[in-house]
Design a protein around this motif. Structure first.
Motif, PDB file in Angstrom:
ATOM      1  N   LEU A 156       9.192  12.858  -3.908  1.00  0.00           N
ATOM      2  CA  LEU A 156       8.449  11.625  -3.621  1.00  0.00           C
ATOM      3  C   LEU A 156       8.812  11.148  -2.224  1.00  0.00           C
ATOM      4  O   LEU A 156       9.985  11.099  -1.866  1.00  0.00           O
ATOM      5  CB  LEU A 156       8.805  10.535  -4.644  1.00  0.00           C
ATOM      6  CG  LEU A 156       8.343   9.103  -4.354  1.00  0.00           C
ATOM      7  CD1 LEU A 156       6.820   8.989  -4.403  1.00  0.00           C
ATOM      8  CD2 LEU A 156       8.981   8.121  -5.347  1.00  0.00           C
ATOM      9  N   MET A 157       7.796  10.801  -1.435  1.00  0.00           N
ATOM     10  CA  MET A 157       8.011  10.209  -0.111  1.00  0.00           C
ATOM     11  C   MET A 157       7.408   8.806  -0.092  1.00  0.00           C
ATOM     12  O   MET A 157       6.270   8.602  -0.551  1.00  0.00           O
ATOM     13  CB  MET A 157       7.360  11.062   0.987  1.00  0.00           C
ATOM     14  CG  MET A 157       7.449  10.453   2.389  1.00  0.00           C
ATOM     15  SD  MET A 157       6.756  11.527   3.680  1.00  0.00           S
ATOM     16  CE  MET A 157       8.078  12.739   3.810  1.00  0.00           C
ATOM     17  N   LEU A 158       8.158   7.838   0.434  1.00  0.00           N
ATOM     18  CA  LEU A 158       7.679   6.463   0.546  1.00  0.00           C
ATOM     19  C   LEU A 158       7.681   6.022   2.007  1.00  0.00           C
ATOM     20  O   LEU A 158       8.640   6.274   2.739  1.00  0.00           O
ATOM     21  CB  LEU A 158       8.565   5.518  -0.259  1.00  0.00           C
ATOM     22  CG  LEU A 158       8.648   5.758  -1.767  1.00  0.00           C
ATOM     23  CD1 LEU A 158       9.616   4.764  -2.405  1.00  0.00           C
ATOM     24  CD2 LEU A 158       7.273   5.657  -2.429  1.00  0.00           C
ATOM     25  N   HIS A 159       6.604   5.348   2.412  1.00  0.00           N
ATOM     26  CA  HIS A 159       6.501   4.725   3.728  1.00  0.00           C
ATOM     27  C   HIS A 159       6.544   3.208   3.534  1.00  0.00           C
ATOM     28  O   HIS A 159       5.642   2.637   2.908  1.00  0.00           O
ATOM     29  CB  HIS A 159       5.195   5.121   4.415  1.00  0.00           C
ATOM     30  CG  HIS A 159       5.037   6.599   4.632  1.00  0.00           C
ATOM     31  ND1 HIS A 159       5.783   7.298   5.548  1.00  0.00           N
ATOM     32  CD2 HIS A 159       4.221   7.516   4.036  1.00  0.00           C
ATOM     33  CE1 HIS A 159       5.426   8.579   5.528  1.00  0.00           C
ATOM     34  NE2 HIS A 159       4.485   8.730   4.607  1.00  0.00           N
ATOM     35  N   ILE A 160       7.582   2.558   4.044  1.00  0.00           N
ATOM     36  CA  ILE A 160       7.787   1.124   3.846  1.00  0.00           C
ATOM     37  C   ILE A 160       7.591   0.393   5.172  1.00  0.00           C
ATOM     38  O   ILE A 160       8.181   0.765   6.192  1.00  0.00           O
ATOM     39  CB  ILE A 160       9.195   0.849   3.288  1.00  0.00           C
ATOM     40  CG1 ILE A 160       9.339   1.486   1.889  1.00  0.00           C
ATOM     41  CG2 ILE A 160       9.476  -0.652   3.224  1.00  0.00           C
ATOM     42  CD1 ILE A 160      10.724   1.336   1.296  1.00  0.00           C
ATOM     43  N   ALA A 161       6.764  -0.645   5.155  1.00  0.00           N
ATOM     44  CA  ALA A 161       6.519  -1.470   6.346  1.00  0.00           C
ATOM     45  C   ALA A 161       7.495  -2.642   6.356  1.00  0.00           C
ATOM     46  O   ALA A 161       7.499  -3.458   5.427  1.00  0.00           O
ATOM     47  CB  ALA A 161       5.072  -1.975   6.339  1.00  0.00           C
ATOM     48  N   GLY A 162       8.316  -2.725   7.401  1.00  0.00           N
ATOM     49  CA  GLY A 162       9.377  -3.725   7.445  1.00  0.00           C
ATOM     50  C   GLY A 162       8.892  -5.156   7.437  1.00  0.00           C
ATOM     51  O   GLY A 162       9.600  -6.059   6.967  1.00  0.00           O
ATOM     52  N   GLN A 163       7.670  -5.401   7.961  1.00  0.00           N
ATOM     53  CA  GLN A 163       7.115  -6.750   8.004  1.00  0.00           C
ATOM     54  C   GLN A 163       6.011  -6.943   6.966  1.00  0.00           C
ATOM     55  O   GLN A 163       5.151  -7.807   7.119  1.00  0.00           O
ATOM     56  CB  GLN A 163       6.554  -7.026   9.411  1.00  0.00           C
ATOM     57  CG  GLN A 163       7.543  -6.829  10.538  1.00  0.00           C
ATOM     58  CD  GLN A 163       8.742  -7.741  10.421  1.00  0.00           C
ATOM     59  OE1 GLN A 163       8.587  -8.940  10.136  1.00  0.00           O
ATOM     60  NE2 GLN A 163       9.933  -7.206  10.640  1.00  0.00           N
ATOM     61  N   ASP A 164       6.069  -6.163   5.902  1.00  0.00           N
ATOM     62  CA  ASP A 164       5.010  -6.171   4.887  1.00  0.00           C
ATOM     63  C   ASP A 164       4.876  -7.552   4.259  1.00  0.00           C
ATOM     64  O   ASP A 164       5.804  -8.051   3.617  1.00  0.00           O
ATOM     65  CB  ASP A 164       5.315  -5.131   3.810  1.00  0.00           C
ATOM     66  CG  ASP A 164       4.110  -4.776   2.949  1.00  0.00           C
ATOM     67  OD1 ASP A 164       3.327  -5.687   2.622  1.00  0.00           O
ATOM     68  OD2 ASP A 164       3.963  -3.595   2.610  1.00  0.00           O
ATOM     69  N   GLU A 165       3.701  -8.149   4.405  1.00  0.00           N
ATOM     70  CA  GLU A 165       3.477  -9.496   3.870  1.00  0.00           C
ATOM     71  C   GLU A 165       3.439  -9.521   2.354  1.00  0.00           C
ATOM     72  O   GLU A 165       3.582 -10.586   1.740  1.00  0.00           O
ATOM     73  CB  GLU A 165       2.174 -10.081   4.434  1.00  0.00           C
ATOM     74  CG  GLU A 165       0.926  -9.281   4.075  1.00  0.00           C
ATOM     75  CD  GLU A 165      -0.317  -9.813   4.776  1.00  0.00           C
ATOM     76  OE1 GLU A 165      -0.578 -11.031   4.679  1.00  0.00           O
ATOM     77  OE2 GLU A 165      -1.022  -9.006   5.424  1.00  0.00           O
ATOM     78  N   PHE A 166       3.245  -8.361   1.718  1.00  0.00           N
ATOM     79  CA  PHE A 166       3.169  -8.298   0.270  1.00  0.00           C
ATOM     80  C   PHE A 166       4.421  -7.695  -0.368  1.00  0.00           C
ATOM     81  O   PHE A 166       4.527  -7.647  -1.602  1.00  0.00           O
ATOM     82  CB  PHE A 166       1.936  -7.487  -0.161  1.00  0.00           C
ATOM     83  CG  PHE A 166       0.643  -8.072   0.347  1.00  0.00           C
ATOM     84  CD1 PHE A 166       0.226  -9.333  -0.049  1.00  0.00           C
ATOM     85  CD2 PHE A 166      -0.148  -7.363   1.234  1.00  0.00           C
ATOM     86  CE1 PHE A 166      -0.961  -9.877   0.420  1.00  0.00           C
ATOM     87  CE2 PHE A 166      -1.343  -7.898   1.717  1.00  0.00           C
ATOM     88  CZ  PHE A 166      -1.753  -9.163   1.312  1.00  0.00           C
ATOM     89  N   VAL A 167       5.349  -7.222   0.454  1.00  0.00           N
ATOM     90  CA  VAL A 167       6.620  -6.675  -0.047  1.00  0.00           C
ATOM     91  C   VAL A 167       7.736  -7.328   0.767  1.00  0.00           C
ATOM     92  O   VAL A 167       8.095  -6.851   1.840  1.00  0.00           O
ATOM     93  CB  VAL A 167       6.681  -5.135   0.086  1.00  0.00           C
ATOM     94  CG1 VAL A 167       7.961  -4.599  -0.566  1.00  0.00           C
ATOM     95  CG2 VAL A 167       5.453  -4.480  -0.537  1.00  0.00           C
ATOM     96  N   PRO A 168       8.282  -8.447   0.303  1.00  0.00           N
ATOM     97  CA  PRO A 168       9.258  -9.212   1.086  1.00  0.00           C
ATOM     98  C   PRO A 168      10.542  -8.414   1.324  1.00  0.00           C
ATOM     99  O   PRO A 168      10.811  -7.419   0.641  1.00  0.00           O
ATOM    100  CB  PRO A 168       9.516 -10.446   0.230  1.00  0.00           C
ATOM    101  CG  PRO A 168       9.096 -10.072  -1.154  1.00  0.00           C
ATOM    102  CD  PRO A 168       7.991  -9.074  -1.007  1.00  0.00           C
ATOM    103  N   PRO A 169      11.339  -8.860   2.301  1.00  0.00           N
ATOM    104  CA  PRO A 169      12.558  -8.118   2.655  1.00  0.00           C
ATOM    105  C   PRO A 169      13.485  -7.844   1.479  1.00  0.00           C
ATOM    106  O   PRO A 169      14.053  -6.746   1.376  1.00  0.00           O
ATOM    107  CB  PRO A 169      13.228  -9.030   3.696  1.00  0.00           C
ATOM    108  CG  PRO A 169      12.100  -9.767   4.331  1.00  0.00           C
ATOM    109  CD  PRO A 169      11.112 -10.001   3.217  1.00  0.00           C
TER     110      PRO A 169
END
Length: 226
Positions: A156-169
């Motif tokens: 499994l590979m995941l790409h995470i956006a650091g400033q994601d407005e829908f996935v908080p820090p």
């Protein structure tokens, strides 16, 4: 590369999917806008890379054939309404049915790649199905599903956006802490990017990091599926 709509025979009924290309199969899992032009173009892109790409209509239980955009407030409202009605567990059953039908058609290996809602589904596809490899872009709500990670048996590979407005820090930290030591999970973190940074034409599209993420995904899928 022109594709066509096919019918998937699921446990709870038939539903449509867009299919294009030849080669190992990649199930492309939709955002909250349905199997729209963006998803179809993504399928065409995977087909150009030597894959059979199939994007099932996972909103069919709510309303078949949803194809909206991210360009108007009315469409965003409709998309979030669809998201609120969506049954994730039923959706994964439909993904599993798609994988099974594609395997029965002779595909040597089957992977999955998903975006936003589809990213969550890609994670659950890795947890709950026999997909040979999965990729999730800016997955929503998987911090609530980390107990299922012990069931992951394929890469499994995941790409995470650091400033994601829908996935908080704090959610990002939970995800990375829980999965970073999992031997089958690869995580890429894009510190300055927001949700949907890989969607061409989107408000947060970032060409350089989108190209980087996409190259990583293609290399991963080539390695695991071909």
């Amino acid at each position: 590369m022109a594709g066509s709509d096919i019918t998937i025979h699921g446990p709870d009924g038939d539903f449509s999917a867009y299919q294009t290309g030849e080669g190992p199969a990649v199930i492309v899992l939709q955002e909250i806008f349905g199997v729209n032009a963006v998803m179809r173009e993504l399928c065409d892109d995977y087909a150009a890379q030597g894959f059979t790409a199939i994007c099932p209509d996972l909103f069919w239980r709510i309303k078949p054939g949803i194809q909206i955009t991210d360009k108007t407030e009315e469409e965003w409202k409709q998309a979030f309404d669809l998201f609120s009605q969506f049954d994730v567990d039923a959706g994964i059953k439909d993904v599993a049915a798609t994988i099974a039908q594609v395997r029965q058609s002779g595909a040597p290996k089957v992977g999955a790649v998903g975006y936003c809602l589809g990213g969550q589904l890609a994670y659950l596809t890795a947890c709950r199905t026999d997909a040979d490899a999965c990729v999730g872009y800016y997955c929503v709500n998987i911090q609530t599903l980390l107990s299922e990670a012990s069931s992951i048996s394929h890469p499994l590979m995941l790409h995470i956006a650091g400033q994601d407005e829908f996935v908080p820090p704090e959610a990002q930290t939970q995800i990375m802490d829980a999965l970073s030591e999992h031997g089958l999970v690869t995580i890429h973190h894009y510190a300055e990017r927001d949700h949907a940074f890989a969607r061409p034409g989107g408000a947060h599209y970032h060409a350089e990091d989108a190209n980087l993420a996409n190259a990583r995904s293609i290399n991963f899928l080539n390695d695991k599926l071909k």
